[in-house]
Design a protein around this motif. Structure first.
Motif, PDB file in Angstrom:
ATOM      1  N   SER A  64       2.343   1.689  -3.474  1.00  7.37           N
ATOM      2  CA  SER A  64       1.360   2.134  -4.468  1.00  7.37           C
ATOM      3  C   SER A  64       0.989   3.600  -4.273  1.00  7.37           C
ATOM      4  O   SER A  64       0.812   4.344  -5.243  1.00  7.37           O
ATOM      5  CB  SER A  64       0.114   1.257  -4.407  1.00  7.37           C
ATOM      6  OG  SER A  64      -0.548   1.402  -3.151  1.00  7.37           O
ATOM      7  N   GLU A  65       0.896   4.036  -3.021  1.00  7.52           N
ATOM      8  CA  GLU A  65       0.528   5.421  -2.764  1.00  7.52           C
ATOM      9  C   GLU A  65       1.698   6.378  -2.977  1.00  7.52           C
ATOM     10  O   GLU A  65       1.485   7.599  -3.099  1.00  7.52           O
ATOM     11  CB  GLU A  65      -0.008   5.560  -1.340  1.00  7.52           C
ATOM     12  CG  GLU A  65      -1.338   4.833  -1.146  1.00  7.52           C
ATOM     13  CD  GLU A  65      -1.919   5.025   0.245  1.00  7.52           C
ATOM     14  OE1 GLU A  65      -1.238   5.627   1.101  1.00  7.52           O
ATOM     15  OE2 GLU A  65      -3.054   4.569   0.463  1.00  7.52           O
ATOM     16  N   ALA A  66       2.913   5.847  -3.045  1.00 10.22           N
ATOM     17  CA  ALA A  66       4.083   6.684  -3.311  1.00 10.22           C
ATOM     18  C   ALA A  66       4.410   6.766  -4.800  1.00 10.22           C
ATOM     19  O   ALA A  66       5.304   7.538  -5.183  1.00 10.22           O
ATOM     20  CB  ALA A  66       5.297   6.156  -2.551  1.00 10.22           C
ATOM     21  N   ARG A  78      -1.059  10.665   5.759  1.00 10.44           N
ATOM     22  CA  ARG A  78      -1.521   9.276   5.672  1.00 10.44           C
ATOM     23  C   ARG A  78      -1.417   8.499   6.982  1.00 10.44           C
ATOM     24  O   ARG A  78      -2.302   7.719   7.327  1.00 10.44           O
ATOM     25  CB  ARG A  78      -0.694   8.590   4.594  1.00 10.44           C
ATOM     26  CG  ARG A  78      -1.269   7.490   3.820  1.00 10.44           C
ATOM     27  CD  ARG A  78      -2.594   7.676   3.187  1.00 10.44           C
ATOM     28  NE  ARG A  78      -3.086   6.349   2.847  1.00 10.44           N
ATOM     29  CZ  ARG A  78      -3.946   5.659   3.583  1.00 10.44           C
ATOM     30  NH1 ARG A  78      -4.466   6.175   4.663  1.00 10.44           N
ATOM     31  NH2 ARG A  78      -4.301   4.450   3.241  1.00 10.44           N
ATOM     32  N   THR A  99       0.832  -1.200   0.000  1.00  9.97           N
ATOM     33  CA  THR A  99       0.000   0.000   0.000  1.00  9.97           C
ATOM     34  C   THR A  99       0.868   1.253   0.000  1.00  9.97           C
ATOM     35  O   THR A  99       0.614   2.209  -0.730  1.00  9.97           O
ATOM     36  CB  THR A  99      -0.920   0.019   1.232  1.00  9.97           C
ATOM     37  OG1 THR A  99      -1.731  -1.161   1.225  1.00  9.97           O
ATOM     38  CG2 THR A  99      -1.815   1.244   1.221  1.00  9.97           C
ATOM     39  N   GLY A 100       1.915   1.245   0.824  1.00  3.46           N
ATOM     40  CA  GLY A 100       2.820   2.383   0.860  1.00  3.46           C
ATOM     41  C   GLY A 100       3.492   2.616  -0.483  1.00  3.46           C
ATOM     42  O   GLY A 100       3.614   3.763  -0.940  1.00  3.46           O
ATOM     43  N   LEU A 127       3.489  13.224   2.360  1.00  4.13           N
ATOM     44  CA  LEU A 127       2.590  12.093   2.165  1.00  4.13           C
ATOM     45  C   LEU A 127       2.327  11.372   3.483  1.00  4.13           C
ATOM     46  O   LEU A 127       1.183  11.027   3.810  1.00  4.13           O
ATOM     47  CB  LEU A 127       3.190  11.132   1.133  1.00  4.13           C
ATOM     48  CG  LEU A 127       2.298   9.993   0.633  1.00  4.13           C
ATOM     49  CD1 LEU A 127       1.063  10.545  -0.069  1.00  4.13           C
ATOM     50  CD2 LEU A 127       3.079   9.092  -0.316  1.00  4.13           C
ATOM     51  N   PRO A 147       2.932   8.292  -7.292  1.00  4.33           N
ATOM     52  CA  PRO A 147       2.921   9.646  -7.864  1.00  4.33           C
ATOM     53  C   PRO A 147       4.197  10.447  -7.595  1.00  4.33           C
ATOM     54  O   PRO A 147       4.511  11.365  -8.353  1.00  4.33           O
ATOM     55  CB  PRO A 147       1.715  10.304  -7.171  1.00  4.33           C
ATOM     56  CG  PRO A 147       0.812   9.168  -6.834  1.00  4.33           C
ATOM     57  CD  PRO A 147       1.730   8.037  -6.474  1.00  4.33           C
ATOM     58  N   ARG A 187      -4.245   8.169   9.579  1.00  2.00           N
ATOM     59  CA  ARG A 187      -5.431   7.445   9.142  1.00  2.00           C
ATOM     60  C   ARG A 187      -5.239   5.935   9.132  1.00  2.00           C
ATOM     61  O   ARG A 187      -6.191   5.190   8.877  1.00  2.00           O
ATOM     62  CB  ARG A 187      -5.823   7.902   7.729  1.00  2.00           C
ATOM     63  CG  ARG A 187      -6.059   9.410   7.620  1.00  2.00           C
ATOM     64  CD  ARG A 187      -6.385   9.794   6.202  1.00  2.00           C
ATOM     65  NE  ARG A 187      -6.516  11.243   6.043  1.00  2.00           N
ATOM     66  CZ  ARG A 187      -6.745  11.843   4.882  1.00  2.00           C
ATOM     67  NH1 ARG A 187      -6.845  11.121   3.775  1.00  2.00           N
ATOM     68  NH2 ARG A 187      -6.843  13.159   4.828  1.00  2.00           N
ATOM     69  N   ALA A 219       6.678   3.114   1.183  1.00  2.00           N
ATOM     70  CA  ALA A 219       6.701   4.406   0.501  1.00  2.00           C
ATOM     71  C   ALA A 219       8.123   4.953   0.399  1.00  2.00           C
ATOM     72  O   ALA A 219       8.555   5.414  -0.666  1.00  2.00           O
ATOM     73  CB  ALA A 219       5.797   5.395   1.224  1.00  2.00           C
ATOM     74  N   TRP A 243       3.779   0.654   5.998  1.00  2.00           N
ATOM     75  CA  TRP A 243       3.399   1.656   4.998  1.00  2.00           C
ATOM     76  C   TRP A 243       4.550   2.614   4.737  1.00  2.00           C
ATOM     77  O   TRP A 243       4.908   2.875   3.593  1.00  2.00           O
ATOM     78  CB  TRP A 243       2.174   2.439   5.459  1.00  2.00           C
ATOM     79  CG  TRP A 243       1.715   3.446   4.442  1.00  2.00           C
ATOM     80  CD1 TRP A 243       0.768   3.267   3.480  1.00  2.00           C
ATOM     81  CD2 TRP A 243       2.214   4.784   4.278  1.00  2.00           C
ATOM     82  NE1 TRP A 243       0.641   4.411   2.724  1.00  2.00           N
ATOM     83  CE2 TRP A 243       1.519   5.348   3.194  1.00  2.00           C
ATOM     84  CE3 TRP A 243       3.168   5.549   4.941  1.00  2.00           C
ATOM     85  CZ2 TRP A 243       1.766   6.655   2.754  1.00  2.00           C
ATOM     86  CZ3 TRP A 243       3.421   6.836   4.504  1.00  2.00           C
ATOM     87  CH2 TRP A 243       2.716   7.373   3.427  1.00  2.00           C
TER      88      TRP A 243
END
Length: 248
Positions: free
Chosen positions: A18-20, A123, A15-16, A119, A22, A126, A139, A135
């Protein structure tokens, strides 16, 4: 059962990462630019890669390469690099409330960059406590790997890329500031954040225009942090006096 445990423990890392993703839009172009500039300054491709892997500090790397190429004394190079990175003194306390108890956090802090901080700051609060370490590790690892990979590309093939697409050499340095602007803009959601970020931008621009470029980052970050805390203190004082004001 063991496969389920393994997949659940790996999920925060994925998840980390994928969210990094960008972040790569800003990291890779600037890392290519650094690799190219470092080799043009007389560093070998492998030395440029080592700088990105070990120093991993964006603006400080460009300063480091420029000062070393100009023959500046080592103590001055180290001092100026640390001065620019003083903003991390502001970053760490803001992330500390969300860090869980683990011996791995100090090692992962090597991956704490401006963009990763922005980021993570949005994040980590949450996420469940059990997922925060994974995470952040995912990232930070992806961002670090992309920076090293971009540096390698710039060091080995940057000259050919710029020779083929001349405009690329002019565009690359703006990728990271543009990315950071995208990450910071959503923070203008309250008066407190607006004042702090606005003051930070104003101080940084003023110092840059007056020629104090190396001082712009740490001083602007310090002014923004002080403003952020001052506004918080002002709000708490108003809450303390609110009951008395009502009686008056």
């Amino acid at each position: 059962m063991s496969l389920q445990v393994a997949s659940s423990s790996a999920r925060p890392w994925l998840t980390g990462m994928s969210e990094a993703i960008p972040l790569l839009g800003g990291y890779v172009p600037v890392a290519i630019s650094f690799g190219l500039i470092a080799t043009q300054a007389g560093f070998s491709a492998w030395e440029a890669i080592a700088i990105s892997a070990l120093i991993y500090a964006g603006a400080s790397q460009f300063l480091f390469v420029g000062m070393v190429a100009a023959g500046a004394p080592l103590w001055l190079v180290v001092a100026m690099t640390l001065l620019i990175n003083l903003r991390h003194v502001v970053y760490a306390p803001n992330l500390a409330p969300w860090l869980t108890s683990s011996r791995l956090w100090p090692w992962l802090m090597h991956g704490l960059t401006d963009q990763v901080f922005a980021l993570a700051h949005a994040r980590l609060p949450r996420l469940p406590a059990a997922q925060r370490l994974g995470w952040f590790g995912g990232a930070a690892l992806l961002a670090w790997a992309s920076w090293i990979g971009g540096t390698a590309l710039g060091a080995f093939a940057g000259g050919e890329l710029v020779a083929r697409w001349a405009l690329m050499g002019e565009i690359l340095p703006f990728a990271l500031p543009a990315l950071f602007l995208v990450l910071v803009a959503p923070r203008f959601t309250s008066r407190r954040w607006g004042l702090a970020l606005g003051l930070t931008i104003l101080v940084a621009l003023t110092l840059t225009v007056t020629g104090l470029t190396n001082l712009a980052i740490p001083l602007a970050a310090a002014c923004g942090a002080l403003c952020f805390q001052a506004v918080k203190f002002g709000h708490s004082q108003k809450r303390e006096h609110a009951p008395g004001e009502r009686h008056e």
